[in-house]
Design a protein around this motif. Structure first.
Motif, PDB file in Angstrom:
ATOM      1  N   UNK A   3       0.785  -1.061   0.066  1.00  0.00           N
ATOM      2  CA  UNK A   3       0.268   0.292  -0.428  1.00  0.00           C
ATOM      3  C   UNK A   3       0.802   1.131  -0.266  1.00  0.00           C
ATOM      4  N   UNK A   4       0.865   2.542  -0.943  1.00  0.00           N
ATOM      5  CA  UNK A   4       1.374   3.448  -1.709  1.00  0.00           C
ATOM      6  C   UNK A   4       0.531   4.515  -1.178  1.00  0.00           C
ATOM      7  N   UNK A   5       0.519   5.306  -0.081  1.00  0.00           N
ATOM      8  CA  UNK A   5      -0.232   6.804  -0.270  1.00  0.00           C
ATOM      9  C   UNK A   5       0.652   7.694  -0.503  1.00  0.00           C
ATOM     10  N   UNK A  80       0.442  -9.372  -4.411  1.00  0.00           N
ATOM     11  CA  UNK A  80       1.208 -10.262  -4.677  1.00  0.00           C
ATOM     12  C   UNK A  80       1.652 -11.725  -4.043  1.00  0.00           C
ATOM     13  N   UNK A  81       1.593 -12.474  -5.070  1.00  0.00           N
ATOM     14  CA  UNK A  81       2.034 -13.709  -4.093  1.00  0.00           C
ATOM     15  C   UNK A  81       3.369 -13.649  -3.246  1.00  0.00           C
ATOM     16  N   UNK A  82       3.408 -13.137  -1.682  1.00  0.00           N
ATOM     17  CA  UNK A  82       4.574 -13.787  -1.311  1.00  0.00           C
ATOM     18  C   UNK A  82       5.368 -15.153  -1.795  1.00  0.00           C
ATOM     19  N   UNK A  83       6.897 -15.044  -1.330  1.00  0.00           N
ATOM     20  CA  UNK A  83       7.389 -16.477  -1.373  1.00  0.00           C
ATOM     21  C   UNK A  83       7.245 -17.114  -0.504  1.00  0.00           C
ATOM     22  N   UNK A  84       6.914 -17.053   0.851  1.00  0.00           N
ATOM     23  CA  UNK A  84       6.901 -17.581   1.672  1.00  0.00           C
ATOM     24  C   UNK A  84       5.466 -16.888   2.636  1.00  0.00           C
ATOM     25  N   UNK A  85       5.307 -17.584   3.924  1.00  0.00           N
ATOM     26  CA  UNK A  85       3.383 -17.506   4.742  1.00  0.00           C
ATOM     27  C   UNK A  85       4.015 -15.954   5.089  1.00  0.00           C
ATOM     28  N   UNK A  86       5.181 -15.703   5.888  1.00  0.00           N
ATOM     29  CA  UNK A  86       5.264 -14.471   6.525  1.00  0.00           C
ATOM     30  C   UNK A  86       6.103 -12.972   5.469  1.00  0.00           C
ATOM     31  N   UNK A  87       6.219 -13.693   3.921  1.00  0.00           N
ATOM     32  CA  UNK A  87       6.609 -12.534   3.503  1.00  0.00           C
ATOM     33  C   UNK A  87       7.720 -12.005   3.463  1.00  0.00           C
ATOM     34  N   UNK A  88       8.555 -12.351   4.133  1.00  0.00           N
ATOM     35  CA  UNK A  88       9.532 -12.308   5.144  1.00  0.00           C
ATOM     36  C   UNK A  88      10.811 -12.769   3.996  1.00  0.00           C
ATOM     37  N   UNK A  91      13.430 -12.345  -1.490  1.00  0.00           N
ATOM     38  CA  UNK A  91      12.612 -11.455  -2.534  1.00  0.00           C
ATOM     39  C   UNK A  91      11.940 -11.122  -2.149  1.00  0.00           C
ATOM     40  N   UNK A  92      10.821 -11.340  -1.261  1.00  0.00           N
ATOM     41  CA  UNK A  92       9.775 -10.723  -1.137  1.00  0.00           C
ATOM     42  C   UNK A  92      10.295  -8.856  -0.819  1.00  0.00           C
ATOM     43  N   UNK A  93      11.187  -9.273   0.085  1.00  0.00           N
ATOM     44  CA  UNK A  93      10.648  -7.590   1.025  1.00  0.00           C
ATOM     45  C   UNK A  93      11.643  -6.823  -0.042  1.00  0.00           C
ATOM     46  N   UNK A  94      13.054  -7.137  -0.817  1.00  0.00           N
ATOM     47  CA  UNK A  94      12.524  -6.717  -2.230  1.00  0.00           C
ATOM     48  C   UNK A  94      11.262  -6.572  -3.449  1.00  0.00           C
ATOM     49  N   UNK A  95      10.656  -7.683  -3.384  1.00  0.00           N
ATOM     50  CA  UNK A  95       9.678  -7.247  -4.260  1.00  0.00           C
ATOM     51  C   UNK A  95       8.230  -6.040  -3.488  1.00  0.00           C
ATOM     52  N   UNK A  96       8.450  -6.234  -1.850  1.00  0.00           N
ATOM     53  CA  UNK A  96       7.752  -4.618  -1.940  1.00  0.00           C
ATOM     54  C   UNK A  96       8.597  -3.682  -2.167  1.00  0.00           C
ATOM     55  N   UNK A 101       8.229   1.912  -4.286  1.00  0.00           N
ATOM     56  CA  UNK A 101       9.430   2.237  -5.919  1.00  0.00           C
ATOM     57  C   UNK A 101       8.830   2.688  -7.263  1.00  0.00           C
ATOM     58  N   UNK A 102       8.508   1.925  -7.373  1.00  0.00           N
ATOM     59  CA  UNK A 102       7.706   1.622  -8.727  1.00  0.00           C
ATOM     60  C   UNK A 102       6.607   2.982  -8.642  1.00  0.00           C
ATOM     61  N   UNK A 103       5.547   2.401  -8.185  1.00  0.00           N
ATOM     62  CA  UNK A 103       4.856   3.382  -8.148  1.00  0.00           C
ATOM     63  C   UNK A 103       5.114   4.936  -7.917  1.00  0.00           C
ATOM     64  N   UNK A 104       5.972   5.022  -6.999  1.00  0.00           N
ATOM     65  CA  UNK A 104       6.142   6.268  -6.916  1.00  0.00           C
ATOM     66  C   UNK A 104       6.673   7.489  -7.468  1.00  0.00           C
ATOM     67  N   UNK A 105       7.951   6.394  -8.460  1.00  0.00           N
ATOM     68  CA  UNK A 105       8.018   6.980  -8.909  1.00  0.00           C
ATOM     69  C   UNK A 105       7.136   7.486 -10.852  1.00  0.00           C
ATOM     70  N   UNK A 106       6.215   6.635 -10.493  1.00  0.00           N
ATOM     71  CA  UNK A 106       5.560   6.388 -11.968  1.00  0.00           C
ATOM     72  C   UNK A 106       4.828   8.205 -11.849  1.00  0.00           C
ATOM     73  N   UNK A 107       3.953   8.077 -10.703  1.00  0.00           N
ATOM     74  CA  UNK A 107       3.419   9.375 -10.571  1.00  0.00           C
ATOM     75  C   UNK A 107       4.147  10.507 -10.067  1.00  0.00           C
ATOM     76  N   UNK A 108       5.669  10.763  -9.926  1.00  0.00           N
ATOM     77  CA  UNK A 108       6.858  11.936  -9.575  1.00  0.00           C
ATOM     78  C   UNK A 108       6.953  11.880 -11.020  1.00  0.00           C
ATOM     79  N   UNK A 109       6.623  11.201 -11.855  1.00  0.00           N
ATOM     80  CA  UNK A 109       7.631  11.454 -13.028  1.00  0.00           C
ATOM     81  C   UNK A 109       6.717  12.289 -13.949  1.00  0.00           C
ATOM     82  N   UNK A 110       5.235  11.311 -14.189  1.00  0.00           N
ATOM     83  CA  UNK A 110       4.286  11.851 -14.910  1.00  0.00           C
ATOM     84  C   UNK A 110       4.063  13.532 -14.474  1.00  0.00           C
TER      85      UNK A 110
END
Length: 116
Positions: A3-5, A80-88, A91-96, A101-110
């Motif tokens: 969730x990205x506010x 997204x689907x986590x690699x393990x049950x705790x999402x920790x 790879x999960x941390x990197x995905x989050x 970052x992608x969401x924030x960057x897209x909005x700021x760039x636009x």
């Protein structure tokens, strides 16, 4: 789920406009954020407040707040689907981090390039 506010303020006194105008503009902002920030079907953008009034699912105020920093606040949620049950897993941390970052960057760039 990531969730990205975010928030947007316009150069004019948007909050002094009639509520019907605020709803129309807020709906357009939500659509633009959806188009800009979301590139998968697992992503959804929604307006969370307009001029300090918390917003329900139909863009109606539920309560008015006295202190506000943004004219329009939004939330982008991507699932997204986590690699393990705790999402920790690393790879999960990197995905989050990458999604947020992608969401924030897209909005700021636009906003920066005038396409927003």
């Amino acid at each position: 789920t990531v969730k990205t506010p975010g928030g947007i303020s316009m150069s004019d006194d948007f909050c002094s406009r009639p509520r019907s105008d605020q709803i129309v503009v807020s709906s357009a902002v939500a659509a633009t954020i959806q188009d800009t920030a979301c590139s998968t079907p697992n992503c959804h953008a929604e307006i969370t407040s307009v001029c300090g009034a918390k917003v329900g699912r139909r863009l109606l105020p539920t309560r008015r707040l006295l202190d506000q920093s943004w004219q329009i606040e939004y939330l982008v949620t991507e699932t997204f689907i986590c690699e393990d049950a705790t999402c920790s897993s690393p790879n999960d941390v990197a995905t989050v981090a990458a999604i947020a970052h992608s969401i924030s960057t897209k909005v700021i760039e636009s906003i920066g390039n005038g396409s927003f």
